[in-house]
Enzyme design. Structure first.
Site, short mmCIF file in Angstrom:
data_model
loop_
_atom_site.label_atom_id
_atom_site.label_comp_id
_atom_site.label_asym_id
_atom_site.label_seq_id
_atom_site.Cartn_x
_atom_site.Cartn_y
_atom_site.Cartn_z
N HIS A 140 0.84 -1.21 0.00
CA HIS A 140 0.00 0.00 0.00
C HIS A 140 0.86 1.25 0.00
O HIS A 140 1.90 1.31 0.67
CB HIS A 140 -0.92 0.01 1.22
CG HIS A 140 -2.13 0.87 1.04
ND1 HIS A 140 -2.07 2.24 1.09
CD2 HIS A 140 -3.43 0.55 0.76
CE1 HIS A 140 -3.28 2.74 0.89
NE2 HIS A 140 -4.12 1.74 0.68
N HIS A 141 0.42 2.26 -0.76
CA HIS A 141 1.20 3.49 -0.88
C HIS A 141 1.28 4.25 0.45
O HIS A 141 2.16 5.09 0.65
CB HIS A 141 0.59 4.40 -1.96
CG HIS A 141 1.60 5.20 -2.70
ND1 HIS A 141 2.74 5.69 -2.12
CD2 HIS A 141 1.63 5.62 -3.99
CE1 HIS A 141 3.43 6.38 -3.02
NE2 HIS A 141 2.80 6.34 -4.15
N ALA A 142 0.37 3.97 1.37
CA ALA A 142 0.45 4.59 2.69
C ALA A 142 1.69 4.13 3.44
O ALA A 142 2.18 4.80 4.33
CB ALA A 142 -0.79 4.27 3.51
N ASN A 328 6.31 8.25 2.73
CA ASN A 328 6.20 8.99 1.49
C ASN A 328 6.80 10.38 1.61
O ASN A 328 6.47 11.12 2.53
CB ASN A 328 4.72 9.10 1.07
CG ASN A 328 4.16 7.76 0.61
OD1 ASN A 328 4.37 7.37 -0.52
ND2 ASN A 328 3.47 7.06 1.51
#
Length: 484
Positions: A140-142, A328
């Site tokens: 997941h990009h989180a 991120n």
């Protein structure tokens, strides 16, 4: 159980996620089986990966909500990892073509990750006609961006065919199969205290950052005698571009569905570098020019090529060298990709000018852009906004600032091995979105640029054709520039 709260940027990828817009990134690792290998490579990889799972901390953490979802969630340790869920296998039916593999990847990538578990999942895929295997890995990009993804790769891959020795996991980190854990019960008093404390910290950070932001803005508007202030020049560039930064309508500017299409293609890194050197451009400019050429041909053949140039959203990494934190750190810019220019060399020149101006705009105000945010009820309110936006079909009607996402991720220049298997290619699998139904991400590996084209299946059902045009556009550009 101690929580590590997500930043506003990390948490936003949770809030942006709906059934139609999964927010995970993934990769395809093509590999050759070790010489003389017999048996199940899935079982072999599982034993290998289980021995290294503890070296990737985010893979042993799951989400925990704040009290009543009033603030960003946090990461907490998952005591038992269900490897039967996280590590899976599938075999392609005969004849085992690349097109069949891409069809499988499109289906796997459309499935959202289970938020009650750590947010990752791997598939070992066999059955390709050429005898190679594939590892499809999604996170997941989180939890991870492209730069931190390279840090995860360091834990997965070796630089020799013999895997390096890795210290064993502490006893408490040993993995096994259990039923999914129940949701975490949050102490209301502690939860409320944490929420109020975080809001206060965010306000203090804003006040603490104010002098630095003010100083950056002041320096931008100051100039040496006889020179124009940097910010004024940047603003002039921005104002001059405003009439053109309303992206023209294309089939990519649409509300997307739950289905995905995917294509993987490869071009020569050496040829691309030669084009950059001969034209005075950056490697990323050449990638944009190749994509612009392919998109021009694709839309032209469908009778849907706009008179105005398409605009690409280009992510920019804010990660400092040596920073391997698994979070991120990204920003972005908008760049015209000159799809209205027929000549490949002239198209590259136009892109070089547009990207230089876009970088100047992004760089001038970079320090003034906050990388974190918090407000009461963010998880509920932002999720609601995304659901309404998707269900209303506004992406089909509203003007869009961009048509397509194009991202370039540097990869390893040396050969890699995974569980003793030689890695032959690394292809990204990324995220389309409402209004930008096509994402083109490229990653370098040794002397190759490996493209991954991820799209909404309804908007771009023939993404493989666009992938073929990318390869041909690269050859055309090399010929047009006249590299040695």
């Amino acid at each position: 159980m101690e929580q590590q709260q997500l930043s506003g940027i990390d948490a936003s990828f949770l809030y942006l996620e709906t059934p139609e817009t999964p927010m995970h990134v993934a990769g395809l690792t093509y590999f050759e089986l070790p010489p003389g290998f017999e048996g199940s490579f899935y079982q072999h990889f599982r034993r290998f990966f289980e021995s290294r799972l503890h070296t990737i901390p985010i893979f042993s953490k799951r989400l925990a909500p704040s009290l009543y979802d009033l603030d960003h969630p946090g990461w907490v340790d998952e005591e038992e990892i269900d490897l039967d869920y996280h590590l899976r296998e599938t075999t392609l039916p005969a004849p085992g073509s690349e097109a069949q593999l891409e069809e499988v990847i499109g289906r796997l990538h459309a499935n959202t990750l289970d938020r009650s578990r750590p947010l990752w999942q791997f598939y070992i895929i066999t059955g390709l006609a050429n005898g190679q295997g594939v590892l499809y890995s999604k996170v997941h990009h989180a939890a991870v961006d492209g730069g931190a993804g390279m840090a995860i790769n360091k834990a997965l891959y070796d630089v020799t065919a013999v895997p390096r020795e890795v210290a064993p996991a502490p006893p408490k980190a040993a993995s096994g199969k259990t039923a999914p854990s129940a949701p975490i019960a949050v102490d209301p008093v502690k939860g409320l205290t944490d929420i109020m404390g975080n809001m206060m910290r965010q306000q203090l950070k804003m006040w603490e950052a104010a002098p630095q932001i003010l100083n950056s803005m002041t320096n931008a508007f100051l100039a040496k005698p006889g020179e124009m202030p940097a910010a004024l020049g940047t603003l002039q560039n921005l104002i001059s571009q405003l009439p053109t930064l309303n992206a023209p309508r294309t089939p990519f500017n649409a509300t997307i569905t739950r289905e995905r299409s995917y294509a993987a293609r490869t071009i020569s890194l050496a040829d691309t570098k030669a084009v950059a050197k001969a034209s005075g451009a950056k490697l990323n400019d050449v990638v944009l020019a190749i994509c612009g050429g392919a998109l021009r041909r694709y839309l032209q053949e469908k009778g849907e090529l706009p008179d105005k140039p398409l605009i690409a959203g280009v992510p920019i990494s804010l990660r400092e060298p040596g920073d391997t934190r698994q979070n991120n750190q990204v920003s972005g810019m908008l760049c015209q990709i000159a799809t209205d220019v027929a000549d490949p060399a002239e198209r590259l020149k136009a892109i070089l000018k547009s990207s230089s101006e876009a970088k100047q705009i992004a760089g001038t105000f970079r320090d003034a852009v906050p990388q974190d945010f918090a407000f009461v009820g963010a998880p509920i309110l932002l999720q609601l906004v995304m659901l309404v936006y998707g269900r209303s079909g506004l992406a089909d009607k509203l003007p869009m600032p961009m048509n397509v996402t194009i991202s370039n991720v540097p990869g390893p220049p040396m050969p890699l091995y995974c569980a003793g298997a030689k890695v032959t290619a690394l292809h990204p699998v990324s995220i389309p979105a409402h209004g930008a139904a096509l994402n083109i991400t490229v990653q370098s590996y040794m002397d190759a640029l490996n493209f991954g084209l991820t799209a909404d299946r309804r908007a771009v059902p023939d993404v493989g054709l666009l992938g073929d045009y990318l390869v041909e556009a690269a050859a055309e550009l090399t010929k047009a520039v006249g590299t040695p």
